[in-house]
Scaffold this motif. Structure first.
Motif, short mmCIF file in Angstrom:
data_model
loop_
_atom_site.label_atom_id
_atom_site.label_comp_id
_atom_site.label_asym_id
_atom_site.label_seq_id
_atom_site.Cartn_x
_atom_site.Cartn_y
_atom_site.Cartn_z
N VAL A 1 0.85 -1.18 0.00
CA VAL A 1 0.00 0.00 0.00
C VAL A 1 0.89 1.23 0.00
O VAL A 1 1.66 1.45 0.94
CB VAL A 1 -0.93 0.02 1.23
CG1 VAL A 1 -1.84 1.25 1.21
CG2 VAL A 1 -1.75 -1.27 1.31
N GLY A 2 0.82 2.04 -1.05
CA GLY A 2 1.69 3.21 -1.16
C GLY A 2 0.91 4.49 -1.35
O GLY A 2 -0.05 4.54 -2.13
N HIS A 3 1.32 5.54 -0.64
CA HIS A 3 0.71 6.86 -0.77
C HIS A 3 1.70 7.82 -1.41
O HIS A 3 2.86 7.89 -0.99
CB HIS A 3 0.31 7.40 0.61
CG HIS A 3 -0.11 8.85 0.60
ND1 HIS A 3 0.68 9.86 1.12
CD2 HIS A 3 -1.23 9.45 0.11
CE1 HIS A 3 0.06 11.02 0.96
NE2 HIS A 3 -1.09 10.81 0.36
N SER A 4 1.27 8.54 -2.44
CA SER A 4 2.08 9.59 -3.07
C SER A 4 3.41 9.00 -3.55
O SER A 4 3.43 8.10 -4.37
CB SER A 4 2.26 10.74 -2.09
OG SER A 4 2.80 11.87 -2.70
N MET A 5 4.55 9.45 -3.02
CA MET A 5 5.83 8.90 -3.41
C MET A 5 5.91 7.41 -3.08
O MET A 5 6.61 6.64 -3.76
CB MET A 5 6.97 9.66 -2.75
CG MET A 5 8.36 9.29 -3.25
SD MET A 5 9.68 10.33 -2.54
CE MET A 5 9.76 9.66 -0.87
N GLY A 6 5.19 6.97 -2.05
CA GLY A 6 5.14 5.55 -1.73
C GLY A 6 4.47 4.74 -2.82
O GLY A 6 4.84 3.60 -3.08
#
Length: 354
Positions: free
Chosen positions: A153-158
């Motif tokens: 699960v990645g947010h933005s740059m993740g």
């Protein structure tokens, strides 16, 4: 907080429905449902587990924390159980997953880590502050912390880190990685100036962006000082650029504290990576597993068009658009995001390895 409206429900492609049909019956019996309100009863930044270190392939130490279900009243996990790996965004740290972390404690094994040069992880050399390196870091975290299968699960740059992992190690998808969520992110075409606005001193933008980034080698300490002086104004700009709706002041302050704790020199080290990002041709592995694309319709950093493009390019993916929410949708509409992750984990649990 006042909520502006409806959630555009998950839009699932016909191919995804067909691929998932065989798994749904099993998954419904093993459904993970997080306690979606749990984080509302815990102060921001207070959720931690014993730290451990994962060493990246260039010897940078990455700070990692693992929540084992048994440590929070759940059933002890086995090597066959699912692990969920959370990857935070630019200038944030693992604390940003506050509500999701609280929701899944005791329910499923979860892994959180600070990306290089962020949070409690070691500082990286500038030449390794790239999206490709972040994808390699994610691979190392999975190798060291996931005994069986996982959802990333990645947010933005993740989210960019997850896409980079898919590009570099497509063989993992469908075998080791059995699900993915891409939140408020993109695979390219980003205006890099936008991503800096919440982190600029006194909310300055425009021509200042280029000048600040070019002169950080000699001026980053002054920039950091100005950010501290401009706390009140920075709160306003954090609110404007991170959120789309009205949110509690404590949430704005929480995001500001994470942004402000990241040295501006680190911000500048990663800045060039966004201008050159172009990975829309490398999304195919994500179509092999259940993939959820999540965004806010008022995201001022990675606008909703980026998520729609990802959805159109990832076979069978679902798309959740949170009406009126901004870039920090994982906080602003945390219950809706966690509900979407529940569905993703349900599908991922029911999948047999390819």
């Amino acid at each position: 907080m006042s909520i502006k409206g409806r959630i555009f429900g998950s839009v699932v492609g016909a191919a995804g429905l067909a691929a998932a049909a065989g798994a749904v019956g099993i998954a419904r019996q093993n459904r993970i449902i997080g306690n979606r309100a749990a984080g509302e009863h815990v102060a921001f930044g207070e959720l931690h587990s014993a730290p451990r270190v994962v060493v990246a392939d260039d010897a940078v130490d990455l700070h990692v924390e693992i929540d084992e279900p048994a440590d929070f009243g759940g059933t002890p996990s086995t090597d066959d159980d699912l692990t969920v790996v959370f990857v935070h965004g630019y200038s944030l740290n693992l604390d940003c997953w506050h509500f999701q972390r609280a929701a899944y404690r005791g329910q499923v094994r979860t892994v959180f880590y600070d990306q290089r040069s962020h949070g409690r992880s070691a500082r990286s050399s500038e030449d390794h502050c790239t999206i490709d390196q972040l994808g390699s870091d994610l691979r190392r975290v999975i190798e060291d912390t996931v005994p069986g299968r996982c959802v990333v699960v990645g947010h933005s740059m993740g989210g960019m880190s997850v896409i980079s992992l898919a590009e570099q190690h497509p063989e993992l998808f469908g075998d080791k990685v059995v699900g993915a969520a891409l939140i408020s992110t993109t695979a390219g075409g980003l205006d890099p100036g936008r991503i800096l606005f919440p982190m600029l001193p006194l909310g300055l933008g425009g021509r200042f962006v280029g000048r600040a980034v070019r002169t950080l080698d000699i001026g980053h300490k002054v920039v950091d000082l100005a950010r501290g002086w401009g706390h009140a104004v920075a709160d306003v700009f954090t609110d404007r650029y991170a959120f789309g709706d009205d949110v509690p002041a404590s949430m704005v302050e929480f995001v500001y504290s994470m942004l402000n704790s990241t040295p501006f020199a680190v911000v500048a080290d990663f800045y060039p990576a966004f201008a050159t990002l172009d990975k829309f041709e490398h999304l195919e592995p994500l179509g092999r597993v259940p993939t959820s694309v999540i965004c806010g319709t008022e995201d001022k950093i990675t606008s909703v068009g980026h998520s729609r493009k990802l959805h159109s390019r990832i076979t069978g993916s679902s798309l959740l658009e949170c009406e009126g929410a901004g870039h920090m949708v994982l906080l602003e509409r945390h219950k809706d995001v966690t509900a979407e992750l529940d569905d993703l984990l349900s599908l991922a649990q029911g999948r047999a390895p390819l």
